[in-house]
Design a protein around this motif. Structure first.
Motif, mmCIF file in Angstrom:
data_model
loop_
_atom_site.group_PDB
_atom_site.id
_atom_site.type_symbol
_atom_site.label_atom_id
_atom_site.label_comp_id
_atom_site.label_asym_id
_atom_site.label_seq_id
_atom_site.Cartn_x
_atom_site.Cartn_y
_atom_site.Cartn_z
ATOM 1 N N GLN A 764 -20.861 -40.184 -37.050
ATOM 2 C CA GLN A 764 -22.242 -40.455 -37.418
ATOM 3 C C GLN A 764 -22.763 -39.359 -38.346
ATOM 4 N N ILE A 765 -23.739 -39.717 -39.164
ATOM 5 C CA ILE A 765 -24.378 -38.773 -40.078
ATOM 6 C C ILE A 765 -25.836 -38.615 -39.646
ATOM 7 N N ILE A 766 -26.243 -37.382 -39.376
ATOM 8 C CA ILE A 766 -27.617 -37.065 -38.989
ATOM 9 C C ILE A 766 -28.312 -36.443 -40.191
ATOM 10 N N PRO A 767 -29.555 -36.845 -40.478
ATOM 11 C CA PRO A 767 -30.275 -36.270 -41.627
ATOM 12 C C PRO A 767 -30.383 -34.762 -41.527
ATOM 13 N N PRO A 768 -30.541 -34.090 -42.670
ATOM 14 C CA PRO A 768 -30.570 -32.623 -42.673
ATOM 15 C C PRO A 768 -31.777 -32.063 -41.933
ATOM 16 N N THR A 769 -31.581 -30.910 -41.346
ATOM 17 C CA THR A 769 -32.643 -30.185 -40.661
ATOM 18 C C THR A 769 -32.655 -28.758 -41.170
ATOM 19 N N PHE A 770 -33.653 -28.008 -40.738
ATOM 20 C CA PHE A 770 -33.731 -26.610 -41.167
ATOM 21 C C PHE A 770 -32.544 -25.811 -40.650
ATOM 22 N N SER A 771 -32.155 -26.088 -39.397
ATOM 23 C CA SER A 771 -31.044 -25.327 -38.810
ATOM 24 C C SER A 771 -29.713 -25.630 -39.482
ATOM 25 N N SER A 772 -29.605 -26.774 -40.148
ATOM 26 C CA SER A 772 -28.347 -27.122 -40.823
ATOM 27 C C SER A 772 -28.330 -26.678 -42.277
ATOM 28 N N MET A 773 -29.259 -25.818 -42.683
ATOM 29 C CA MET A 773 -29.300 -25.261 -44.039
ATOM 30 C C MET A 773 -29.445 -26.361 -45.083
ATOM 31 N N GLY A 774 -30.201 -27.408 -44.737
ATOM 32 C CA GLY A 774 -30.456 -28.460 -45.706
ATOM 33 C C GLY A 774 -29.330 -29.429 -45.915
ATOM 34 N N SER A 775 -28.291 -29.355 -45.121
ATOM 35 C CA SER A 775 -27.151 -30.259 -45.266
ATOM 36 C C SER A 775 -27.142 -31.253 -44.123
ATOM 37 N N PRO A 776 -26.819 -32.518 -44.375
ATOM 38 C CA PRO A 776 -26.674 -33.470 -43.264
ATOM 39 C C PRO A 776 -25.595 -33.016 -42.286
ATOM 40 N N ILE A 777 -25.675 -33.541 -41.079
ATOM 41 C CA ILE A 777 -24.770 -33.145 -39.998
ATOM 42 C C ILE A 777 -23.799 -34.286 -39.723
ATOM 43 N N ILE A 778 -22.520 -33.953 -39.636
ATOM 44 C CA ILE A 778 -21.488 -34.928 -39.280
ATOM 45 C C ILE A 778 -21.186 -34.769 -37.797
ATOM 46 N N VAL A 779 -21.408 -35.826 -37.013
ATOM 47 C CA VAL A 779 -21.159 -35.815 -35.577
ATOM 48 C C VAL A 779 -19.915 -36.649 -35.304
ATOM 49 N N VAL A 780 -18.890 -36.019 -34.768
ATOM 50 C CA VAL A 780 -17.621 -36.675 -34.457
ATOM 51 C C VAL A 780 -17.557 -36.908 -32.951
ATOM 52 N N THR A 781 -17.437 -38.158 -32.537
ATOM 53 C CA THR A 781 -17.375 -38.522 -31.120
ATOM 54 C C THR A 781 -15.973 -39.025 -30.797
ATOM 55 N N LEU A 782 -15.374 -38.464 -29.756
ATOM 56 C CA LEU A 782 -14.017 -38.852 -29.362
ATOM 57 C C LEU A 782 -14.055 -39.927 -28.287
ATOM 58 N N TRP A 783 -12.923 -40.580 -28.119
ATOM 59 C CA TRP A 783 -12.781 -41.538 -27.030
ATOM 60 C C TRP A 783 -12.776 -40.798 -25.698
ATOM 61 N N PRO A 784 -13.188 -41.437 -24.608
ATOM 62 C CA PRO A 784 -13.206 -40.755 -23.305
ATOM 63 C C PRO A 784 -11.828 -40.203 -22.937
ATOM 64 N N GLY A 785 -11.836 -38.967 -22.476
ATOM 65 C CA GLY A 785 -10.605 -38.325 -22.034
ATOM 66 C C GLY A 785 -9.723 -37.773 -23.136
ATOM 67 N N ARG A 786 -10.124 -37.887 -24.395
ATOM 68 C CA ARG A 786 -9.303 -37.411 -25.498
ATOM 69 C C ARG A 786 -9.806 -36.041 -25.969
ATOM 70 N N GLY A 787 -8.914 -35.318 -26.652
ATOM 71 C CA GLY A 787 -9.287 -34.030 -27.240
ATOM 72 C C GLY A 787 -9.545 -32.938 -26.235
ATOM 73 N N VAL A 788 -8.851 -32.966 -25.110
ATOM 74 C CA VAL A 788 -9.093 -31.958 -24.070
ATOM 75 C C VAL A 788 -8.755 -30.556 -24.586
ATOM 76 N N ASP A 789 -7.724 -30.426 -25.408
ATOM 77 C CA ASP A 789 -7.334 -29.115 -25.924
ATOM 78 C C ASP A 789 -8.398 -28.515 -26.839
ATOM 79 N N ALA A 790 -9.269 -29.346 -27.400
ATOM 80 C CA ALA A 790 -10.300 -28.862 -28.320
ATOM 81 C C ALA A 790 -11.663 -28.800 -27.657
ATOM 82 N N ARG A 791 -11.707 -28.809 -26.343
ATOM 83 C CA ARG A 791 -12.987 -28.845 -25.637
ATOM 84 C C ARG A 791 -13.850 -27.627 -25.951
ATOM 85 N N HIS A 792 -13.232 -26.481 -26.219
ATOM 86 C CA HIS A 792 -14.014 -25.263 -26.479
ATOM 87 C C HIS A 792 -14.826 -25.359 -27.768
#
Length: 1025
Positions: A764-792
Motif C-alpha cells: 500500500q502507498i500512504i500519502p506523505p507526512t511530515f515525519s516521512s520527509m515529504g515522501s509517500p510511505i510504502i507499507v509492505v504486508t506479509l501473509w500470516p506466519g511469513r517473514g519470521v526471520d525479519a520480524r525485528h
C-alpha cells in the motif's frame, strides 16, 4: 591446570548471632571464579562438597571464607584464610592433602584471636578430563585451557629446554629457609614449567599441614604439622591422533550425526578432500592449519593440548587457549576452548567445542558452543572424494544479565567475521566444490532410481488383508450357507413378493451388522481403486519449455507418522513450486516407504524461491486427507549443491513426535541460452517503464555476500530510504528477482533482513507526512506466519500475525514504487490478478508521472521562460540556496515556509545528485496551508555552472492532485562575481479540468513574485558578506 578444593567440615566456629544460631556456608574464590557451599545450621557443620577451579596465574591465592547468612542484614564473616597457589604447585605430588586450617579474622586487629578451624583437601589435577564433580562450578564457570598443555606459540617456544634438566630450587640445610626463599622469590613461568619435568630432582618437600593467615602472601609463614595424603592421581596416557581415532571408531555404537546448533550455520561448504583427511587437517595436533589461522586472525599465545580418551574409549577431549587480537572496541582477551569428539566412524566426524572468554566484560555469564560436522559429499564426475563441512554455533547464558541482547549481537557479528576468515583460509588449503563440478552429476544421481515394481494383486492382498475384511467375508459366507441349508418361508406380515423383512429382533441386528460391515469393506475397496488409479502419479512426466528447470526426486521416507489407532499409514507426497504441483504415488501400509520417483516442473521464466513439500495420509477421496508433515525448502538460504542428496526433517505436530524424514534429490538449472540476467532485466524494464542499469559482477557479489544469497541471485536496483520502526532508520533498500532486502549500518549497529516476494500479501502507498520527509510511505504486508526471520524490522503485527514493514523518505519515490510493484506483481500474483492490475494501470496511466529520460516526466511538459537575467553574485554562492545551509533556511523562513525539512544530496548517476524537500506555506501566504513535497535534481553544465530541476507536488489545495509543477534553473558564471540565471517552468496535467488557464495564471504570478524575492535576498546577503 585445575585446582580441586574439597570443603569437608568445620569446628569450633565463633558465634556471630546473639541467639546462638548460625546459618553457615563457605565461599571460595580464585581470581574471578567464585563458588559457595550450601547453608548449614550448626557450629560444627559438615559440607563435604567439591569444587574445581581453572588456574591462570600461579601468583593467585585461594581465599576461603566462612560466612554467616543473614536474610535481613549484611552477611557476617566468621573467619577466612588464604592459600597461595604456589604452595600447592611446589609440592612434588601437587597436593596439600586433607588437613585442618585455622581461620583468621578479616580485621588485622584481631589477628591472634581464634575463629575456629576448617577441614579442606586441596590438590592440582593435571588431567584435562575432569573426573571430579562440581555441582555449581560446572554450570557457572566455563572451561579453560590448562597451562601445562603442549605449546605451539612462537612466544612460548623461546623457552630454553636446557633449563629443564637443572634443579629449580637449590638445596639448603634448613627446610624452613627453603620455604621462605621459595615464597619470597618470584619464579619465572619457565621455571615452574620446568619443575613438572623434574620429578626426580631432589626437591625439599614442605610440611603438609599448615595454618595460613590472611597475610600469608606477604610473610609466607607456615605452621608445621602432619598430613595424610588422600588422593594421588596418575598422569593420563597420551596417544597419537591416529590411534585415538581408531579407538573411537572401534567403540562407535552407530550414533546419529548431531543436528545443527540453534544459533545458525557459519560455514556450509563442499571440499574436494576425503572426510578423514579433512578431519585430520582441522583437528590433528600435527596440522599447520590452526597455526596459519592464528596468524591470519592475529591470535597469539596459542596452546593446543593433546587428545585424551574419556569414558573408556567413546569420546576424546582436548583443551586450547589463545590470546585473541584486540579490536576497536575490545582489548586483547584470553580465550579457552574445550573440544570433544561426539562421533568419529571413519566417514562421519562431529566435534563439539565450548569456548569461553572470562576476561571480557560479562564473560562469566555466557559461553559459546560450536559444532563441527564433517560428512561425505555427493559423488563428483571426476571420481574424486568430496566432503561437506558444516559449522554451527549457539550462545548459552549461565547467568541472567540485562546485556543479553547486546552480547548476542556482538558475538554474532564477531563469529561471522572470524569464520569468514576461517573459510577463506580453508579454501586456500583445500579446493572447494563449485556448482559446475556437480552439473553433470544430475543424470548420474537420477539414473540409478527405479520405482519399485508393484503388483495390483499383491497390493490388494496387502491392503485388504485385515480383520475387518476377514470378518465381513465370514459373515457373508455364513449368510450364503444359511440360504443354501434353510428352506424359504412363506410370505407373511407386511412382506410381499421380492421383499423379505426380518421376522425377529435377532434377524434385524444381523442385517444392520451386515450392512455396516459391508459399507466399510466397500469403502476400503473404493479407496484402493482410487489410489491405484493414480499409480505412477506425475512420475516420469517430462518438463516443457526453456528457462529454470526444477527436478525433484523422492527416494524414501523414514518414520512417517501414523494417525489414530492405525498401525501403518498410506503416505503420498505433494510438491508445490510457483503455483504448480507434482504428486507422488500412494504407498500402502508403510511407515518407511520407498518411492524412487522423479518429478520435473515445467520451465519457469523466473528462478523459484521455495519448494513446499507436504506429506499426506491417503484415506480417499483426495479431498479428505490428513497431513503427516510438511517442510519448506528455501533456495535462497540453501546451496543448490547441498540439495543434490539430502535428508529433510518434516515439521508439524505428528511429524516432530515421530521424527519423520524424507530423502530427496533436488536439482535446479537454467536451460535458456544467452545471458539470463540481461533477459530478465529487459523484461522488467518494460514493466517499470525505465531503463535498468546492469550491475557489475563485483556489485552482485557484494550483494550476495551481504544477504547470504546463492550465486544465481542478481541485484536489479537499490534505493536510499528510511525504515520506520520506533525511530526512522536510514539505510538502503535492495530489490532482486526473488527478494526485497534492507540493510543499515548506523554507528556500527547493523540491521539486515530480506523478504520473499511470494511472502508479500499486499503493498500500500500512504500519502506523505511530515515525519516521512515529504515522501509517500510504502507499507509492505506479509501473509500470516511469513517473514519470521525479519520480524525485528517490522513496524507492527496485526491480530492475524501479519507483519507490516514501512519504508519512507525515498529520494526517487516514483522509480522505487514502480520497480517494487513490478517485481511483486511478476512474482506473487496469479495470472488473473495480473490481468486485472494491467487493466487498472491502463486506465490510470495518463494520471501518473513518468520518470523516463533525464528527469521525472520532463519530456511530456512544455517549458516556458519565467525569468532571465544577471545577478551580482557568483554561481557558487547562488547554489547555496539549494544546499540546506543558512541561506536556504533564511529564504524559506522569509518566504513564509514552515516545517522545512530535506534529505541529503545523493548521487544517482555520474555527476547527477537528487534530494527530497518538504515544507508548508503559512496562512498569510495561502489560506489552505498548502503542503509541498519536492524532488530536486542538480547536475554540472558542460561550461561553468549548474542545471537544477525540480518537480513540486501540492497537497491540501483544491485541484492539487490534478497537476505537478516543473521548474528548471540554469545558472552560468559570467564573471567571478556575477552569474546569469534562466528559470523555466511548466505544468504537468495529470487530470483534465476547465480551470487549467486560471491555475496556470496564478502559478505564474506567484512564481514570479517568489523568484523576485529570492534573488533580491541573495544579492543583499552577498553584499553583506
Amino acid at each position: 591446570m585445575k585446582l580441586v578444593v574439597r570443603v569437608i567440615e568445620a569446628k569450633n566456629l565463633a558465634l556471630t548471632d546473639t541467639n546462638g544460631l548460625s546459618d553457615l556456608y563457605v565461599r571460595i574464590q580464585l581470581g574471578k571464579q567464585k563458588f559457595k557451599t550450601k547453608v548449614m545450621k550448626s557450629l560444627n557443620p559438615m559440607w563435604d562438597e567439591q569444587f574445581t577451579f581453572w588456574v591462570d596465574d600461579l601468583k593467585d591465592s585461594l581465599v576461603v571464607s566462612v560466612m554467616d547468612e543473614d536474610k535481613f542484614f549484611n552477611y557476617d564473616y566468621v573467619g577466612r584464610l588464604k592459600v597461595p597457589i604456589a604452595l600447592v604447585f611446589e609440592e612434588d605430588i601437587k597436593s596439600l592433602g586433607s588437613a585442618w586450617y585455622s581461620l583468621k579474622s578479616k580485621n588485622k586487629k584481631c589477628k591472634n584471636k581464634q575463629f575456629g578451624e576448617i577441614h579442606l583437601s586441596i590438590f592440582i589435577s593435571q588431567s584435562n578430563g575432569s573426573g571430579e564433580s562440581n555441582d555449581i562450578g560446572d554450570q557457572l564457570v566455563p572451561p579453560r585451557k590448562c597451562p601445562d598443555a603442549i605449546t605451539n606459540s612462537p612466544s612460548m617456544s623461546s623457552v630454553s629446554f636446557s633449563n629443564l634438566s637443572s634443579p629449580v630450587r637449590e638445596d639448603t640445610a634448613s627446610s624452613s629457609s627453603k620455604e621462605e626463599k621459595s615464597c619470597m622469590h618470584q619464579k619465572s613461568f619457565a621455571g615452574r614449567i620446568a619443575q613438572i619435568f623434574n620429578k626426580g630432582t631432589d626437591v625439599a618437600s614442605m610440611s603438609p599441614s599448615r595454618s595460613i593467615d590472611s597475610d600469608q602472601s606477604e610473610t609466607c609463614k607456615v605452621e608445621v604439622g602432619e598430613i595424610k595424603i588422600e588422593e594421588d592421581q596418575a598422569p593420563p596416557i597420551i596417544e597419537t591422533f591416529e590411534e585415538t581415532m581408531k579407538k573411537i571408531q572401534s567403540a562407535e555404537q552407530g550414533s546419529e550425526i548431531p543436528s545443527n546448533l540453534s544459533g545458525g550455520v557459519l560455514i556450509d561448504q563442499l571440499y574436494i578432500v576425503a572426510p578423514r583427511d579433512l578431519n585430520a587437517l582441522l583437528f590433528s595436533p600435527d596440522s599447520n592449519f590452526p597455526k596459519a589461522l592464528a596468524d591470519l586472525q592475529g591470535t597469539t599465545e596459542l596452546q593446543v593440548g593433546p587428545w585424551k580418551l574419556e569414558n573408556g574409549v567413546e569420546t576424546s577431549k582436548r583443551s586450547l587457549s589463545y590470546l585473541k587480537a584486540p579490536t576497536k572496541l575490545i582489548k586483547a582477551v584470553k580465550g579457552y576452548e574445550d573440544q570433544t569428539y561426539l562421533k568419529a566412524d571413519g566417514k562421519n566426524f562431529a566435534v563439539f567445542a565450548c569456548v569461553s572468554t572470562p576476561d571480557v566484560m560479562y564473560g562469566s555469564t555466557f559461553k559459546v558452543e560450536l559444532l563441527y560436522v564433517i560428512t561425505p559429499g555427493p559423488e563428483l564426475p571426476s571420481g574424486e572424494q568430496c566432503s561437506r563441512l558444516v559449522i554451527s554455533w549457539r550462545m548459552i547464558f549461565v547467568q541472567s544479565t540485562m546485556m543479553k541482547g547486546m552480547i548476542e549481537s556482538g558475538a554474532r557479528q564477531g563469529m561471522r567475521e572470524s569464520f569468514d576468515q576461517y573459510a577463506i583460509l580453508l579454501c586456500q588449503t583445500v579446493k572447494a566444490v563449485v556448482s559446475k563440478d556437480l552439473g553433470s552429476s544430475k543424470e548420474q544421481a537420477l539414473a540409478t532410481l527405479r520405482p519399485e515394481p508393484q503388483s495390483d494383486w499383491r497390493l490388494a492382498l496387502q491392503y485388504l488383508a485385515n480383520f475387518k475384511v476377514f470378518l465381513t467375508f465370514l459373515m457373508v459366507m455364513s449368510v450364503f450357507v444359511h440360504m443354501w441349508l434353510a428352506s424359504p418361508s412363506g410370505i407373511q406380515g407386511l412382506e410381499f413378493f421380492w421383499l423379505d423383512l426380518p421376522d425377529s429382533i435377532g434377524e434385524l441386528v444381523v442385517c444392520v451388522i451386515l450392512v455396516l460391515q459391508g459399507e466399510k469393506v466397500v469403502g476400503l475397496i473404493s479407496r484402493f481403486m482410487q489410489a491405484r488409479a493414480r499409480k505412477g502419479s506425475d512420475h516420469g512426466i517430462k518438463a516443457q519449455g526453456e528457462g529454470w528447470m526444477l527436478t525433484v526426486a523422492i527416494i524414501e521416507g523414514s518414520n512417517l507418522a501414523t494417525l489414530d489407532s492405525k498401525t501403518f499409514c498410506d503416505p503420498y507426497v505433494v510438491f508445490t513450486c510457483n503455483g504448480k504441483t507434482r504428486t507422488s504415488s500412494v504407498k500402502f501400509k508403510k511407515s518407511n516407504p520407498l518411492w524412487n520417483e522423479i518429478f520435473e516442473f515445467d520451465a519457469m521464466d523466473d528462478p523459484p524461491s521455495v519448494l513446499d513439500v507436504d506429506v499426506y495420509d491417503f484415506d480417499g477421496p483426495f479431498d479428505d486427507v490428513t497431513a503427516l508433515g510438511h517442510v519448506e525448502i528455501n533456495f535462497l538460504k540453501t546451496n543448490i549443491s547441498d540439495l543434490a542428496d539430502i535428508w529433510v526433517s518434516l515439521e508439524g505436530k505428528w511429524a516432530q513426535a515421530s521424527q519423520s524424514k524424507l530423502h530427496l534429490r533436488i536439482f535446479l538449472n537454467n536451460t535458456r541460452r544467452g545471458d539470463v540476467v540481461k533477459h530478465y532485466i529487459s523484461k522488467m524494464e518494460k514493466e517499470v517503464g525505465k531503463k535498468i542499469n546492469l550491475r557489475s559482477p563485483q556489485t552482485n557479489s557484494a550483494f550476495q555476500k551481504l544477504f547470504g544469497l546463492p550465486p544465481e541471485e542478481f541485484l536489479i536496483n537499490d534505493f536510499t530510504c528510511h525504515l520506520k520502526r520506533k525511530m526512522p532508520l536510514q539505510g538502503r533498500l535492495f530489490v532482486s528477482a526473488r527478494i526485497i532486502g534492507f540493510h543499515a549500518n548506523l554507528f556500527g549497529h547493523k540491521t539486515k533482513f530480506f523478504l520473499l516476494w511470494e511472502d508479500i500479501e499486499d503493498i500500500q502507498i500512504i500519502p506523505p507526512t511530515f515525519s516521512s520527509m515529504g515522501s509517500p510511505i510504502i507499507v509492505v504486508t506479509l501473509w500470516p506466519g511469513r517473514g519470521v526471520d525479519a520480524r525485528h524490522g517490522a513496524k507492527t503485527q496485526d491480530e492475524d500475525g501479519r507483519l507490516k514493514f514501512r519504508f519512507q523518505s525515498f529520494v526517487s519515490f516514483n522509480v522505487a514504487n514502480r520497480t517494487i510493484m513490478a517485481l511483486w506483481k511478476a512474482r506473487s500474483l496469479s495470472p488473473e490478478q495480473k490481468v486485472q492490475l494491467v487493466e487498472e494501470d491502463s486506465e490510470t496511466k495518463s494520471l501518473r508521472s513518468d520518470e523516463s529520460g533525464s528527469f521525472i516526466g520532463l519530456g511530456d511538459v512544455s517549458m516556458s521562460e519565467v525569468h532571465s537575467g544577471a545577478l551580482s553574485v557568483p554561481a557558487s554562492f547562488l547554489m547555496e540556496l539549494f544546499s540546506g545551509g543558512e541561506l536556504d533556511r533564511m529564504f524559506m523562513e522569509k518566504s513564509g515556509c514552515v516545517n522545512y525539512s530535506y534529505t541529503p544530496w545523493v548521487s544517482e548517476n555520474s555527476g547527477v545528485y537528487e534530494r527530497a524537500v518538504y515544507y508548508k506555506f503559512e496562512k498569510r501566504i495561502s489560506r489552505y496551508r498548502v503542503e509541498v513535497t519536492s524532488t530536486q535534481q542538480k547536475s554540472i553544465l558542460e561550461g561553468k555552472g549548474w542545471l537544477l530541476q525540480e518537480v513540486m507536488n501540492f497537497h491540501g489545495v483544491p485541484l492539487g492532485d490534478f497537476f505537478n509543477l516543473h521548474i528548471r534553473y540554469q545558472i552560468e558564471d559570467l564573471t567571478p562575481k556575477a552569474c546569469k540565471v534562466q528559470v523555466l517552468f511548466g505544468t504537468e496535467w495529470l487530470k483534465s479540468t476547465k480551470h487549467q488557464k486560471r491555475i496556470t495564471k496564478n502559478i505564474l504570478k506567484n512564481l514570479q513574485e517568489r523568484l523576485k524575492l529570492t534573488f533580491s535576498l541573495v544579492e543583499k546577503e552577498f553584499l553583506a558578506k
